[in-house]
Design a protein around this motif. Structure first.
Motif, PDB file in Angstrom:
ATOM      1  N   ILE A  28       0.834  -1.205   0.000  1.00 36.48           N
ATOM      2  CA  ILE A  28       0.000   0.000   0.000  1.00 36.48           C
ATOM      3  C   ILE A  28       0.870   1.257   0.000  1.00 36.48           C
ATOM      4  CG2 ILE A  28      -1.647   1.355   1.352  1.00 36.48           C
ATOM      5  CD1 ILE A  28      -2.870  -1.297   2.286  1.00 36.48           C
ATOM      6  N   ILE A  29       1.900   1.285   0.868  1.00 34.54           N
ATOM      7  CA  ILE A  29       2.796   2.435   0.939  1.00 34.54           C
ATOM      8  C   ILE A  29       3.522   2.625  -0.392  1.00 34.54           C
ATOM      9  CG2 ILE A  29       4.905   3.325   2.015  1.00 34.54           C
ATOM     10  CD1 ILE A  29       3.945   1.982   4.618  1.00 34.54           C
ATOM     11  N   ILE A  32       1.084   4.072  -2.938  1.00 35.40           N
ATOM     12  CA  ILE A  32       0.733   5.474  -2.692  1.00 35.40           C
ATOM     13  C   ILE A  32       1.881   6.411  -3.056  1.00 35.40           C
ATOM     14  CG2 ILE A  32       0.167   7.166  -0.899  1.00 35.40           C
ATOM     15  CD1 ILE A  32      -1.419   4.966   0.513  1.00 35.40           C
ATOM     16  N   PHE A  33       3.088   6.056  -2.638  1.00 37.62           N
ATOM     17  CA  PHE A  33       4.224   6.976  -2.766  1.00 37.62           C
ATOM     18  C   PHE A  33       5.110   6.724  -3.983  1.00 37.62           C
ATOM     19  CE2 PHE A  33       3.197   7.122   1.781  1.00 37.62           C
ATOM     20  CZ  PHE A  33       3.041   8.487   1.941  1.00 37.62           C
ATOM     21  N   TYR A  36       1.514   5.510  -7.708  1.00 32.99           N
ATOM     22  CA  TYR A  36       0.565   6.586  -8.004  1.00 32.99           C
ATOM     23  C   TYR A  36       1.268   7.839  -8.545  1.00 32.99           C
ATOM     24  CZ  TYR A  36      -2.683  10.440  -7.350  1.00 32.99           C
ATOM     25  OH  TYR A  36      -3.440  11.564  -7.532  1.00 32.99           O
TER      26      TYR A  36
END
Length: 301
Positions: A28-29, A32-33, A36
């Motif tokens: 997930i991290i 996101i970073f 994305y």
């Protein structure tokens, strides 16, 4: 042999679920970073600002890339980046290898000497840049005061001189990272079989011959890896430039990442900055691919 079941799930299935659960936060991290922003920058690179608000965008196709290719300022930044990169990469490898060979010998307090060279690597680049900026100050800087001991005028404005600013930035970039290259070279040196050196001594080889006939060739794989890492890192240099020169004087240190920063966060032209970022990605990708192709033959003991 069948796996035992716990409830409606086998033990293997439960292990898989727990494994996925543990790596999910990292995924997930990363999404996101990394994923994305990567995808969003591609989207932005095909847009155009149509208003004063940063979110007022309109599809523009390849317009930003055409604008980038026509920009003399962008090409100057790529040129400045190359001027910074290639000497820095050379000294990273050359000095890193030299230090590794010296530290690999039986010397007093070997562990302390290794740690001393590696300390700059773990220090913040911002802090190091600020310290070196003070050290390079005219008249009062420690670097200039040291040169004054040899009869050199201490009133040297390193970071304000068009001829000296890049040299100063390269010195700091090399000093900061040679410990990293030294440690990796040192690990590779300790993997070279001692029997090769013993056989060379029997044949009458001196230290220089042993280095160029045994040590240097057998460090080929490590050198290839470190060269790629160094090129990627130096092409993305930013914090040193931001803290020490701000791209000056007269844009002699205006590297490409600092140029992208100015376009994105000073001029607020995010689509154009994204397009230039993708061009930088393409350059690094091509350089890395060429380096890997040229040095695809692995050296084995």
């Amino acid at each position: 042999m069948k796996r035992k079941k716990s409830g409606n799930l086998t033990i293997q299935q439960r292990d898989n679920i727990w494994g996925y659960a543990f790596i999910l936060p990292c995924v997930i991290i990363f999404a996101i970073f990394t994923i994305y922003p990567f995808c969003y920058s591609a989207f932005l690179s095909m847009q155009e600002k149509v208003g004063t608000n940063i979110t007022d965008l309109q599809f523009a196709g390849a317009k930003q890339f055409i604008k980038a290719f026509q920009s003399k300022e962008m090409w100057n930044s790529f040129k400045v980046t190359a001027i910074y990169t290639f000497p820095t990469v050379f000294f990273h490898l050359a000095i890193g290898l030299l230090l590794a060979v010296l530290v690999n010998k039986s010397i007093h307090l070997k562990g302390m000497v290794r740690a001393m060279y590696f300390v700059p690597v773990i220090l913040s680049s911002v802090v190091i840049s600020m310290v070196w900026k003070f050290m390079l100050s005219p008249k009062v800087g420690l670097f200039n005061l040291f040169l004054a001991k040899f009869g050199i005028d201490p009133d040297i404005a390193w970071l304000k001189s068009p001829k000296l600013a890049m040299i100063a930035v390269i010195i700091v970039g090399v000093w900061k990272w040679i410990g990293y290259f030294m440690v990796l070279y040192l690990a590779a040196l300790q993997d070279i079989p001692v029997t090769l050196y013993e056989a060379a001594e029997i044949d009458g080889a001196n230290g220089v011959k042993k280095f160029f006939k045994i040590t240097f060739p057998l460090l080929g794989n490590t050198t290839q890896f470190l060269m790629i890492i160094s090129i990627i890192n130096t092409f993305q240099v930013f914090d040193q430039i931001f803290m020490m020169t701000g791209g000056g004087p007269i844009k002699r240190t205006d590297v490409i990442v600092y140029y992208i920063y100015r376009q994105a966060f000073q001029i607020y032209d995010m689509p154009y900055a994204s397009a230039v970022s993708w061009l930088l990605f393409a350059v690094i990708f091509v350089l890395t691919a060429l380096q890997m192709k040229i040095s695809k033959n692995k050296v084995e003991y």
